[in-house]
Design a protein around this motif. Structure first.
Motif, PDB file in Angstrom:
ATOM      1  N   TRP A  43       0.834  -1.206   0.000  1.00 22.79           N
ATOM      2  CA  TRP A  43       0.000   0.000   0.000  1.00 22.79           C
ATOM      3  C   TRP A  43       0.866   1.253   0.000  1.00 22.79           C
ATOM      4  O   TRP A  43       0.576   2.222  -0.712  1.00 22.79           O
ATOM      5  N   LEU A  46       2.199   1.926  -3.420  1.00 24.81           N
ATOM      6  CA  LEU A  46       1.157   2.516  -4.249  1.00 24.81           C
ATOM      7  C   LEU A  46       1.075   4.018  -4.030  1.00 24.81           C
ATOM      8  O   LEU A  46       1.025   4.806  -4.989  1.00 24.81           O
ATOM      9  N   THR A 101       4.073  -0.248 -10.158  1.00 20.77           N
ATOM     10  CA  THR A 101       2.666  -0.533 -10.438  1.00 20.77           C
ATOM     11  C   THR A 101       2.345  -2.016 -10.290  1.00 20.77           C
ATOM     12  O   THR A 101       1.194  -2.374 -10.044  1.00 20.77           O
ATOM     13  N   ASN A 104       1.068  -2.520  -6.893  1.00 20.14           N
ATOM     14  CA  ASN A 104      -0.315  -2.041  -6.821  1.00 20.14           C
ATOM     15  C   ASN A 104      -1.268  -3.105  -7.338  1.00 20.14           C
ATOM     16  O   ASN A 104      -2.285  -3.433  -6.692  1.00 20.14           O
ATOM     17  N   ILE A 247      -7.578   3.969  -3.065  1.00 17.17           N
ATOM     18  CA  ILE A 247      -6.452   3.955  -2.129  1.00 17.17           C
ATOM     19  C   ILE A 247      -6.968   3.871  -0.698  1.00 17.17           C
ATOM     20  O   ILE A 247      -6.448   3.109   0.131  1.00 17.17           O
TER      21      ILE A 247
END
Length: 275
Positions: A43, A46, A101, A104, A247
């Motif tokens: 997280w 990200l 990414t 993510n 998010i």
């Protein structure tokens, strides 16, 4: 007959309980012993990526918001000349962090594995978004950097790179459309309450923005061109809301995670303090 009682190992409870005290001590404990440390690392990656992506693309490279598709060759050549340093620096930095990414995508796929659905959803999402980085970002970076490295090229070649870069970025949103629909369906049919149902419908809103940008292959001017009020500006508003929301949703999912297979528990409510 006597029984031998072995006392618990000293420090075992201390290792299982987060320490109190300064923030840096608690963070260090979670990095070493926290069962969710991999999820928090994903997280955090990200958040770091998007905090680097937008300044590099919008401020340093200055390639977004996109320029007009109807510009003549002289204006396009001037566009590259003005950004002969910003584009290589900003987009070159994007090349260095694009791999973030993948983390993510892995976190979102993990959220789907926590749902009461087939694992095919998570695998499909990973496959689609593993391929999406090429049309959704890297082709734009490659074409624009190539154009700035050889400013003495034939203006027609620079014009071709100009069109190729922005059409590849704005006009190839089909992969993101399918990815958003996969996440939407997964959320709506899930019974483990990983995400609220309204977030599934927000994925549908994001998917629809990929539909309205498709006409940029046809229109060189107006609201449906790649820099138009609908194809870009309206899409960016919806995408911005969607980005912040997912998010936050992933943050809440990690906080609620109990590593079980049933419905995900709610966060404990804070008790009201007596006045």
């Amino acid at each position: 007959m006597s029984t031998v009682v072995t006392p618990p190992e000293s420090g075992s409870n201390a290792e299982a309980t987060p320490p109190s005290g300064p923030t840096h001590r608690r963070i260090a404990w979670h990095l070493r012993h926290g069962p969710k440390r991999e999820l928090w690392l994903a997280w955090s990656t990200l958040v770091v990526f998007y905090n680097l992506f937008f300044p590099m693309v919008f401020v340093v490279a200055q390639v977004q918001p996109p320029p007009a598709p109807a510009w003549d060759l002289a204006t396009q050549v001037h566009y590259f000349h003005e950004r002969h340093l910003g584009i290589p620096i900003g987009l070159g930095f994007i090349f260095a962090i694009t791999g973030m990414t993948a983390v993510n995508n892995a976190l979102i796929a993990y959220s789907m594995r926590r749902m009461s659905i087939s694992r095919a959803f998570g695998y499909s999402y990973l496959l689609i978004y593993s391929l999406s980085a090429l049309p959704g970002l890297l082709l734009l970076c490659i074409a624009l950097i190539v154009a700035t490295l050889r400013p003495e090229r034939d203006p027609k070649v620079l014009g071709w790179l100009y069109d190729f870069a922005f059409l590849s970025f704005d006009g190839t949103m089909g992969v993101f459309l399918i990815g958003s629909l996969i996440w939407m369906v997964a959320i709506l049919i899930d019974k483990n309450r990983v995400f609220p149902k309204w977030f599934g419908y927000l994925n549908l809103c994001n998917a629809l923005t990929e539909v309205v940008v498709a006409p940029c292959w046809i229109f060189g001017r107006g609201v449906l061109a790649w820099n138009g009020q609908i194809a870009w500006w309206l899409d960016m508003v919806v995408f911005g809301v969607y980005q912040v929301t997912f998010i936050v949703m992933l943050f809440q999912m990690i906080r609620r995670e109990d590593f079980g297979t049933g419905p995900m528990p709610d966060l404990p409510r804070k008790r009201a303090t007596a006045s």
